[in-house]
Design a protein around this motif. Structure first.
Motif, mmCIF file in Angstrom:
data_model
loop_
_atom_site.group_PDB
_atom_site.id
_atom_site.type_symbol
_atom_site.label_atom_id
_atom_site.label_comp_id
_atom_site.label_asym_id
_atom_site.label_seq_id
_atom_site.Cartn_x
_atom_site.Cartn_y
_atom_site.Cartn_z
ATOM 1 N N ARG A 299 0.839 -1.203 0.000
ATOM 2 C CA ARG A 299 0.000 0.000 0.000
ATOM 3 C C ARG A 299 0.872 1.250 0.000
ATOM 4 N NH1 ARG A 299 -2.974 -0.290 4.948
ATOM 5 N NH2 ARG A 299 -1.513 1.146 5.909
ATOM 6 N N GLU B 37 0.688 5.436 0.349
ATOM 7 C CA GLU B 37 -0.133 6.534 0.856
ATOM 8 C C GLU B 37 0.358 7.832 0.228
ATOM 9 O OE1 GLU B 37 -2.718 6.136 2.771
ATOM 10 O OE2 GLU B 37 -2.409 4.050 3.377
ATOM 11 N N THR C 279 -4.993 6.715 -1.370
ATOM 12 C CA THR C 279 -4.307 5.461 -1.063
ATOM 13 C C THR C 279 -4.329 4.604 -2.317
ATOM 14 O OG1 THR C 279 -4.951 5.543 1.262
ATOM 15 C CG2 THR C 279 -4.362 3.381 0.365
#
Length: 123
Positions: A73, A75, A80
């Protein structure tokens, strides 16, 4: 310079482990064919739960990140991005702050340009 000095072969995982994941960039010693001030390449092996120690702010490079395996992931301010399938990728430009988190054991290939000192986040 002989041709042998212009050719390097290796294995990404052990070579990356020797230099915080980086295979190519300004931080390799001058004269090493892997030294570059134009581009950086990282083979990032991240265990589940690993995250960047702090956000990158004031980014001066463009970056491409490609998922090899796992789930990763990224950010960004207000957004996101999850890389979930092999080959998923994201590109972000200069001035885009970012951070990351390994949702599963993950391997990601990162290419950044140009290669300039800074941005190291010590744990």
């Amino acid at each position: 310079m002989n041709d042998e000095a212009l050719i390097y072969t290796g294995k990404a995982t052990p070579d990356a482990a020797a230099d915080r994941g980086w295979l190519l960039g300004h931080f390799k010693r001058p004269g090493d064919v892997r030294h570059s001030e134009d581009v950086e390449i990282k083979w990032g092996v991240h265990p589940r739960g690993e995250e960047r120690a702090q956000w990158v702010t004031g980014e001066e490079r463009t970056a491409l990140q490609v998922l090899i395996s796992g789930r990763f992931r990224l950010e960004f301010p207000g957004r996101t991005v999850v890389l979930a399938e092999q080959g998923d990728y994201v590109v972000w430009g200069r001035g885009v702050d970012h951070s990351w988190y390994a949702e599963e054991d993950a391997v990601v290939l990162t290419v950044r340009w140009p290669s300039i000192p800074g941005y190291r986040a010590d744990a």
